[in-house]
Structure formats: C-alpha cells, structure tokens
Design an enzyme around this catalytic site. Structure first.
Site, short mmCIF file in Angstrom:
data_model
loop_
_atom_site.label_atom_id
_atom_site.label_comp_id
_atom_site.label_asym_id
_atom_site.label_seq_id
_atom_site.Cartn_x
_atom_site.Cartn_y
_atom_site.Cartn_z
N GLY A 39 -0.81 -3.79 11.97
CA GLY A 39 -1.84 -4.48 12.76
C GLY A 39 -1.80 -4.12 14.23
CB VAL A 41 -1.56 -3.78 20.71
CG1 VAL A 41 -1.88 -4.75 21.83
CG2 VAL A 41 -0.49 -2.79 21.14
CB CYS A 42 -5.41 -5.50 17.52
SG CYS A 42 -6.66 -6.57 16.84
N GLY A 180 -3.76 -8.77 38.67
CA GLY A 180 -4.87 -8.13 37.98
C GLY A 180 -5.86 -9.14 37.42
CB ILE A 184 -5.56 -8.61 29.56
CG1 ILE A 184 -6.11 -7.81 28.38
CG2 ILE A 184 -4.20 -9.21 29.22
CD1 ILE A 184 -5.27 -6.61 27.98
CG ASP A 315 -6.23 1.04 22.72
OD1 ASP A 315 -7.45 1.00 22.48
OD2 ASP A 315 -5.54 0.03 22.97
CG HIS A 448 -34.51 -25.58 17.12
ND1 HIS A 448 -34.30 -25.35 18.47
CD2 HIS A 448 -34.66 -26.92 16.98
CE1 HIS A 448 -34.34 -26.50 19.11
NE2 HIS A 448 -34.56 -27.48 18.23
C1 LIG Z 1 -3.67 -9.44 25.34
C2 LIG Z 1 -4.65 -8.47 24.75
C3 LIG Z 1 -5.86 -8.93 24.29
C4 LIG Z 1 -6.76 -8.05 23.73
N1 LIG Z 1 -7.96 -8.56 23.29
C5 LIG Z 1 -8.86 -7.72 22.76
C6 LIG Z 1 -10.09 -8.24 22.27
O1 LIG Z 1 -10.36 -9.43 22.36
N2 LIG Z 1 -10.96 -7.37 21.70
C7 LIG Z 1 -10.68 -6.03 21.61
O2 LIG Z 1 -11.50 -5.28 21.09
N3 LIG Z 1 -9.52 -5.52 22.06
C8 LIG Z 1 -8.61 -6.34 22.62
N4 LIG Z 1 -7.41 -5.83 23.04
C9 LIG Z 1 -7.17 -4.37 22.91
C10 LIG Z 1 -6.74 -4.01 21.48
O3 LIG Z 1 -5.56 -4.72 21.16
C11 LIG Z 1 -6.53 -2.53 21.36
O4 LIG Z 1 -7.70 -1.87 21.79
C12 LIG Z 1 -6.25 -2.12 19.92
O5 LIG Z 1 -5.07 -2.71 19.45
C13 LIG Z 1 -6.15 -0.58 19.82
O6 LIG Z 1 -5.88 -0.21 18.51
P1 LIG Z 1 -5.11 1.15 18.20
O7 LIG Z 1 -5.00 1.22 16.72
O8 LIG Z 1 -5.73 2.25 18.91
O9 LIG Z 1 -3.68 0.96 18.86
P2 LIG Z 1 -2.53 -0.12 18.67
O10 LIG Z 1 -3.06 -1.43 18.28
O11 LIG Z 1 -1.71 -0.02 19.91
O12 LIG Z 1 -1.71 0.44 17.44
C14 LIG Z 1 -0.94 1.60 17.53
C15 LIG Z 1 0.20 1.49 16.56
O13 LIG Z 1 0.88 2.73 16.49
C16 LIG Z 1 2.26 2.49 16.36
N5 LIG Z 1 2.95 3.70 16.81
C17 LIG Z 1 2.94 4.25 18.05
N6 LIG Z 1 3.67 5.38 18.06
C18 LIG Z 1 4.15 5.56 16.81
C19 LIG Z 1 4.97 6.54 16.20
N7 LIG Z 1 5.42 7.59 16.89
N8 LIG Z 1 5.27 6.40 14.89
C20 LIG Z 1 4.80 5.34 14.18
N9 LIG Z 1 4.02 4.38 14.71
C21 LIG Z 1 3.69 4.49 16.00
C22 LIG Z 1 2.49 1.27 17.24
O14 LIG Z 1 3.68 0.58 16.87
C23 LIG Z 1 1.23 0.45 16.97
O15 LIG Z 1 1.40 -0.47 15.93
C24 LIG Z 1 -6.45 -6.67 23.61
C25 LIG Z 1 -5.23 -6.20 24.06
C26 LIG Z 1 -4.32 -7.08 24.62
C27 LIG Z 1 -3.00 -6.56 25.08
#
Ligand SMILES: Cc1cc2nc3c(=O)[nH]c(=O)nc-3n(C[C@H](O)[C@H](O)[C@H](O)COP(=O)(O)OP(=O)(O)OC[C@H]3O[C@@H](n4cnc5c(N)ncnc54)[C@H](O)[C@@H]3O)c2cc1C
Length: 475
Positions: A39, A41-42, A180, A184, A315, A448
């Site tokens: 799952g 960061v999300c 900031g 967030i 990301d 409505h």
């Molecule tokens: C507090 C907060 C609130 C947020 N709220 C929102 C929101 O309301 N709406 C929204 O759209 N976005 C929100 N976001 C942003 C959102 O969380 C991210 O845009 C999203 O998680 C990106 O998804 P991703 O899959 O690209 O990366 P990530 O969710 O970062 O997932 C990447 C995964 O890769 C894994 N990984 C990394 N390197 C390796 C490796 N070498 N080998 C194996 N695994 C690895 C990591 O452990 C991680 O689980 C928020 C972020 C934060 C911090």
C-alpha cells in the site's frame, strides 16, 4: 536459480500494486516486490491515515462547535489519543490487508524485500530468507518518494517529524511548529489545531498552498486562523534546537523574516516542504535507466524510461505526487506492456486538492491559466451559502468556480472550496475528459438537495443562466 516472470513490479504502493494487478488481469505472469509495507506511503502514513485523523478531528471539533449551535450538548468531549491512534492504525491495517488480498486474488506473486536491478533483465531481492533473483521480460519501477528534511532539521519522527511521524497521534502536543504551508502541512495542521494543539505555520512563500488559486486558499486560511493557527509568511526556517528533558522536551525553531532572525518553540515540529525520489539503491544504473537532475525518472506518454522494456510510474517520476496519478499510470503501463495499441498516459483531467476544512478540489484550467492559454473565459461562481444542503449541514463556507471558453462553451476547469469538494469534483473530471460543454452540466438534473447542485449552478452562472444566484456573467 532465478524465478522468471513476464512482468516484475518494484514497489507495492498505489502505483505498483495497481500496475501488478492490471498486468495479471491482462494475462501476464507478474511479481510485485515490496520492501516494507503493502500500500506504500498512501495507505501506511499518507492519504489514508491522514484522512482518518481529519475525520476524527472533525468529529471532535464539531462536538464543541457546530453541535452546540444546533442545541446538541453532549458535554465536554475527552480525547483518548492512544485510542485514536490505535483506531487510525486499524483503518491502515484493514486497507493494507485488502491490497495484499487483491494481489493474491489476482495471482500476483508477492515478494517482501529490497529490490535492485543487477542487469537490464534481472533483479536481486534481499529478503529475510536470503537473496532471490528474478528474471523479467518487462519491469515497472514504482519506488515512490520520501519527504525531504531541511538542513538542521534531521527527522527523529518524534520531536522533529516528517508526515510519517506527523500521523502518529499517540500523544497530542500542546504546541507544534509546522514548516511549510503546503497541502500536507495544512491538512495535518488542521488535525492538530482541532485536537487542541497551538499550531504555528512557517512558510517561505508569501501565501499558503502556493500555486493554488488564491481565491480557493483564502477560506482555508481563514478557518485555520479561527482555529487559532498562526501563520508566518516570507519566513525562512534556519535551524532547530532541542531543549529540555522528559515531558518538558521542546524544539526551538529559528527562522528569518525581513533579514531578522526570530524563534518559536514547540513540543513537536513537522517539516512538510518537499519530496525526493527513492531512486538510489535500486540499481537503475545497472539497468541503464537515466535519472533527471533531481533523481526522478523521466518517462514518455507510454511510461517508458530510456531503457528498453523498463517502465516507471508514480511519485518516482515526479510531480504531481498524487496517489490517483500513480494508480492511473500503473494501469496504463500494464496496458502498454500487454500490447494495447492506444494505451498512453494522456489524461485531460488530473484533479488535485487538499482535505483541509473546507476542502479544496481543482481540475483543469484556472481563470488565470485559461487567459494565459489564449482563452477569453467566462467564469461562473456559486457560493455554498446559497445551497440548501450546505447550509443545512453547517457547510455554507466556500464556492464552486466554473471556467468556460466563451466561444465554444467548452468547460475548461472547475475549482471548488467547500466541504466534500474532493467528492464533488468527480463530475467535473468526467465532463473535462468528455470535452463537455458548460451547457451539459447546466442542463443535467442534479439531486436536490445536494452540494453538487452548486457545480450545476456555477456552470449556469458562467452562461448567465443561474437560477439560485444573481447572474453577473453574460455568455
Ligand atoms: C501525509 C500525506 C498525505 C497524502 N495525501 C494524499 C491524498 O490525499 N491524495 C493523494 O492523491 N495523494 C496523497 N499523498 C501522496 C501519495 O501518498 C503518493 O502520491 C502515493 O503514495 C504515491 O504512490 P507510489 O506508488 O508512486 O509510491 P509510494 O506510495 O511511495 O510506494 C512506493 C513503494 O515502493 C517501495 N519501495 C521503494 N524502493 C523499493 C525497493 N528498492 N524495493 C522494494 N520496494 C521498494 C516502498 O516501500 C513503497 O511501499 C499523501 C502523502 C502524504 C505523505
């Protein structure tokens, strides 16, 4: 002996797990590798836990504010922060377990460990049980990004936190400094302010949520100030000094305004300024994948990197850092790999916003951007103060703004500040993707009483046809 897969996905966040599920659904033998938590960061410390806390803080604050206004007095609410934190963790566990179940149910092989390319066709995974080698035909890199600290503000995730420590509410600090005033910072600032923390926000720029239409930001800042949040703009954070011991521990933050150094002291500091990609230690050089100057992975419309059959999504590919963008890219990358001819990441509508109070949701061109792009826009505004459902729900603050091309009436953008704005924006996203006219939303019957009637009325207002507001715009 290497395990062989048609598709290997690195990262189990919203980008990676969606890409893996989609690839498996399209008949590919797929593996998803995650080093820490399904799952990403999300689900673990981003979107979901922050929204759980936003909901809880709203309930807490309503019981002392709006509830009393309606004659409902349940007594002074008490906050058990350990229980709140445990409830939030329960939400996280439910959602992450759901992701694991979906991966399994779609027959995606799941490997827990740190992955790194060893060549353009192989990945080594360091697992608890030892090293595993994976051979792949196509790989999708979805490694995400992590918060950047500022010099002098090393994260310990207890006193000086990124969002990761920010969503831990086991104890609620009496005072908090947030560096900031971005999405967030203000979402979590709202949570803490509603739970009783005295919050100070230090922002480098002259306004909160830079880049967002200032019209939309104003009601959010007003509300935060009403909750007691203090803003310091044009302020450069310079350093943090930990002081005191035991329960008296605080952090003194120094910052510079107009060339003068000032300080503010709080129990907890949240630094929410920016993100950097997790593209180190993934062996991308061994796979031949090039990075940009900031370490993000450049991709084309098909989400291909410069290296053959290696894709990147989410990301780690740069802005906007949004879960729904990562998910969409995940689906597209899987479709491209499966050979779908038209598959491309070419979305018209990429909504963004903030789950502040009121929420902000925005999609398409703002009035200023429409002008920059050479349009002569019509702008229709409808205030929630004139919407029955909003007023009846204590949500009369905010408005919907529709930006429309004067010549063709094509809807160019919709921008909402108000309760549930992020749910309401969906209608505008569909409209933008379909190239709809403002007339289409203006003619469509809306239930409505709902707040979504305001989207309909804003489109009517742009055309000079509003019924529940006086018309200012003439088509
Ligand atoms: C507090 C907060 C609130 C947020 N709220 C929102 C929101 O309301 N709406 C929204 O759209 N976005 C929100 N976001 C942003 C959102 O969380 C991210 O845009 C999203 O998680 C990106 O998804 P991703 O899959 O690209 O990366 P990530 O969710 O970062 O997932 C990447 C995964 O890769 C894994 N990984 C990394 N390197 C390796 C490796 N070498 N080998 C194996 N695994 C690895 C990591 O452990 C991680 O689980 C928020 C972020 C934060 C911090």
């Amino acid at each position: 002996m290497a395990d062989k897969y048609e598709v290997a996905v690195i990262g189990g966040g919203p980008g990676g797990y969606v890409a893996a599920i989609k690839a498996a659904q399209l008949g590919k033998k797929t593996v998803c590798i995650e080093r820490e938590y399904w799952g990403g960061v999300c689900l673990n410390w981003g979107c979901i836990p922050s929204k759980a806390l936003i909901h809880a803080a709203h309930v807490f604050e309503e019981s002392t504010g709006h509830a009393l206004e309606m004659g409902i007095d349940g007594g002074k609410p008490k906050l058990d922060s350990k229980k709140l934190n445990a409830w939030k963790e329960g939400v996280v566990q439910k959602m992450t377990a759901g992701v694991a179940q979906l991966l399994k149910g779609n027959k995606v092989a799941m490997v827990m460990g740190q992955a790194a390319f060893t060549s353009p066709k192989t990945i080594d995974v360091t697992t608890k049980e030892g090293k595993k080698t994976i051979e792949f035909d196509d790989a999708i890199v979805a490694v995400g990004a992590r918060p950047i600290s500022l010099p002098g503000f090393e994260f310990d995730e207890v006193q000086i936190c990124s969002a990761r420590g920010g969503v831990n509410v086991e104890t609620i600090p009496k005072t908090m400094t947030i560096i900031g005033a971005g999405v967030i910072g203000l979402e979590l600032g709202t949570v803490y302010a509603k739970l009783g923390t005295d919050v100070t926000v230090i922002e480098f720029m002259p306004q909160a949520m830079t880049g967002m239409d200032a019209d939309l930001v104003r009601p959010v800042q007003r509300r935060l100030e009403k909750l007691g949040v203090k803003f310091v703009f044009n302020a450069k954070a310079k350093g943090a000094k930990k002081q005191g011991t035991g329960t008296g521990k605080t952090v003194e933050v120094s910052y510079e305004v107009d060339g003068k150094t000032q300080t503010t002291t709080a129990e907890k500091v949240l630094v929410a300024v920016s993100f950097r990609p997790n593209t180190e230690n993934v062996g991308l050089d061994k796979a031949g994948v090039k990075l940009d100057a900031k370490g993000f992975i450049p991709v084309n419309e098909k989400l291909q990197t410069n290296a053959a059959r290696i894709y990147a999504i989410g990301d780690c590919t740069g802005s906007p850092l949004l879960a729904h963008r990562a998910m969409k890219q995940g689906e597209v990358a899987a479709e491209v790999i499966a050979g779908h001819k038209g598959a491309a990441y070419d979305v018209v509508a990429m909504p963004g916003g903030a789950f502040t109070d009121p929420e902000i949701a925005t999609v398409g061109l703002t009035e200023a951007k429409a002008k920059e792009a050479g349009y002569d826009p019509l702008v229709g505004k409808f205030f929630f103060g004139a919407n029955g459902r909003a007023v009846a729900s204590g949500a009369g603050e905010g408005f919907v703004k529709a930006v429309v091309d004067r010549k063709t009436h094509v809807l160019l953008g919709v921008h909402i500040v108000g309760q549930n704005a992020n749910d309401m924006i969906a209608e505008a996203c569909v409209a933008l993707e379909l190239g709809a006219l403002a007339d289409d939303l203006a003619m469509t019957v809306h239930v409505h009483p709902t707040m979504s009637e305001s989207v309909h009325e804003a489109c009517k207002a742009a055309l000079g046809e509003a019924i529940h507001a006086l018309n200012r715009s003439a088509a």
